[in-house]
Design a protein around this motif. Structure first.
Motif, PDB file in Angstrom:
ATOM      1  N   ALA A 209      53.683   4.260  40.916  1.00 22.93           N
ATOM      2  CA  ALA A 209      52.639   3.608  41.706  1.00 22.93           C
ATOM      3  C   ALA A 209      51.641   2.891  40.808  1.00 22.93           C
ATOM      4  O   ALA A 209      51.205   1.769  41.122  1.00 22.93           O
ATOM      5  N   LEU A 210      51.275   3.498  39.691  1.00 24.20           N
ATOM      6  CA  LEU A 210      50.361   2.850  38.757  1.00 24.20           C
ATOM      7  C   LEU A 210      50.978   1.580  38.177  1.00 24.20           C
ATOM      8  O   LEU A 210      50.308   0.551  38.045  1.00 24.20           O
ATOM      9  N   HIS A 211      52.257   1.650  37.832  1.00 24.62           N
ATOM     10  CA  HIS A 211      52.929   0.451  37.316  1.00 24.62           C
ATOM     11  C   HIS A 211      52.964  -0.651  38.374  1.00 24.62           C
ATOM     12  O   HIS A 211      52.715  -1.831  38.069  1.00 24.62           O
ATOM     13  N   ARG A 212      53.271  -0.281  39.612  1.00 25.36           N
ATOM     14  CA  ARG A 212      53.324  -1.288  40.673  1.00 25.36           C
ATOM     15  C   ARG A 212      51.947  -1.897  40.909  1.00 25.36           C
ATOM     16  O   ARG A 212      51.839  -3.084  41.268  1.00 25.36           O
ATOM     17  N   LEU A 213      50.900  -1.123  40.719  1.00 22.44           N
ATOM     18  CA  LEU A 213      49.553  -1.679  40.825  1.00 22.44           C
ATOM     19  C   LEU A 213      49.295  -2.705  39.730  1.00 22.44           C
ATOM     20  O   LEU A 213      48.640  -3.722  39.973  1.00 22.44           O
ATOM     21  N   ASP A 224      41.164  -7.313  35.479  1.00 32.17           N
ATOM     22  CA  ASP A 224      40.470  -6.081  35.111  1.00 32.17           C
ATOM     23  C   ASP A 224      41.108  -4.868  35.770  1.00 32.17           C
ATOM     24  O   ASP A 224      41.285  -3.824  35.143  1.00 32.17           O
ATOM     25  N   GLN A 225      41.442  -5.017  37.069  1.00 32.67           N
ATOM     26  CA  GLN A 225      42.081  -3.910  37.773  1.00 32.67           C
ATOM     27  C   GLN A 225      43.465  -3.618  37.199  1.00 32.67           C
ATOM     28  O   GLN A 225      43.865  -2.462  37.078  1.00 32.67           O
ATOM     29  N   ALA A 226      44.198  -4.661  36.864  1.00 26.73           N
ATOM     30  CA  ALA A 226      45.525  -4.472  36.270  1.00 26.73           C
ATOM     31  C   ALA A 226      45.412  -3.741  34.933  1.00 26.73           C
ATOM     32  O   ALA A 226      46.193  -2.836  34.630  1.00 26.73           O
ATOM     33  N   LEU A 255      46.388  -8.966  27.459  1.00 28.66           N
ATOM     34  CA  LEU A 255      45.599  -7.775  27.761  1.00 28.66           C
ATOM     35  C   LEU A 255      46.218  -6.565  27.059  1.00 28.66           C
ATOM     36  O   LEU A 255      47.426  -6.373  27.119  1.00 28.66           O
ATOM     37  N   ASN A 256      45.375  -5.763  26.439  1.00 31.66           N
ATOM     38  CA  ASN A 256      45.867  -4.586  25.724  1.00 31.66           C
ATOM     39  C   ASN A 256      45.301  -3.324  26.367  1.00 31.66           C
ATOM     40  O   ASN A 256      44.117  -3.026  26.202  1.00 31.66           O
TER      41      ASN A 256
END
Length: 277
Positions: A209-213, A224-226, A255-256
């Motif tokens: 779910a975190l990856h899909r977000l 920023d959310q990603a 983005l890191n």
């Protein structure tokens, strides 16, 4: 209580009068023969031991019919519901347990009656491709057991089964979320994945779910959310394939996630709403 010797099989067979025919399909009944309450109750438990759940239920119902105000009748009410559960007559079992609770909310069998209701729903759970209303009912019923009897053996088992129920519900959310993502309904997908992270974070689906977000937020331009989602994924599952994929997506965008500070990671669950601060 010592278990009484059951009547000979021929006598039990003659006492059982099947009043239903194939066309009417009414339930069988026991012919009324006045018997001591202990005898009726023990015959019911004996039938349970033999896995003859239909006749067990009849004997427990007979306890209620012949001795309605006895302590045995109260116990028999729950045992009748249990016999229905073992025969997979879930609707009747739930109804029987609820009837007990309405009549004896403070009874000594109330704890088990609540647990039995939850078991009935739990055994009816279907695969994630189908409606999960029964799964939700199982979840609510197990939570009720835990709330009312937190230190009981039933609560301990309820917690174990609740983990399985939550995993099922999270799986359903993921199935719908992936479909929305494939259909370019990204905001709808975010809502599903967000629910998994906030309500089912201890399940096996939280990682994906975190990856899909990360995927969805990047699609929406919410960098920023990603980044926060990717950092949270990396912090909790640093060696996972899902994090490797998220890391690749984020670094391709410059983005890191490994530079995100701990405060940002900790506040991520409060910042899941797209555009939130």
């Amino acid at each position: 209580m010592s278990k009484l010797t059951p009547l000979p099989l021929v006598i039990l067979a003659s006492a059982l009068v099947v009043t239903a025919c194939a066309s009417s399909r009414r339930n069988p009944e026991l012919a009324y023969v006045e018997r001591p309450v202990e005898q009726l109750y023990n015959q019911g438990t004996d039938r349970l031991d033999r896995r003859d759940y239909t006749r067990a239920k009849l004997f427990f119902e007979e306890v209620e019919r012949q001795h309605p105000y006895s302590e045995w009748a109260r116990r028999a009410m729950v045992m009748s519901a249990y016999a229905s559960y073992r025969s997979r007559d879930y609707t009747t079992s739930i109804s029987g347990a609820q009837r007990y609770l309405s009549l004896h909310p403070g009874g000594s069998e109330a704890e088990y009656a609540y647990y039995l209701i939850a078991l009935n729903y739990f055994d009816q759970i279907t695969d994630v491709g189908r409606d999960q209303a029964t799964t939700e009912s199982a979840r609510n019923a197990f939570l009720e057991v835990i709330r009312r009897y937190p230190d009981s053996e039933y609560a301990r088992d309820a917690r174990v089964k609740l983990d399985m129920v939550n995993d099922q519900l999270a799986g359903k959310e993921m199935t719908i979320g992936r479909w929305y993502l494939r259909s370019n309904q990204t905001l709808a997908a975010v809502n599903r994945f967000r629910r998994v992270v906030t309500e089912y974070q201890t399940t096996s689906h939280a990682e994906e779910a975190l990856h899909r977000l990360v995927e969805a937020y990047l699609t929406l331009g919410l960098r920023d959310q990603a980044l926060a989602a990717g950092a949270t994924l990396g912090h909790n599952y640093p060696g996972s394939d899902w994090y490797k994929m998220s890391y690749q997506l984020l670094t391709n965008e410059g983005l890191n996630p490994e530079t995100v500070d701990e405060t940002t990671r900790r506040s991520f669950l409060q910042r899941l709403i797209p555009g939130g601060k």
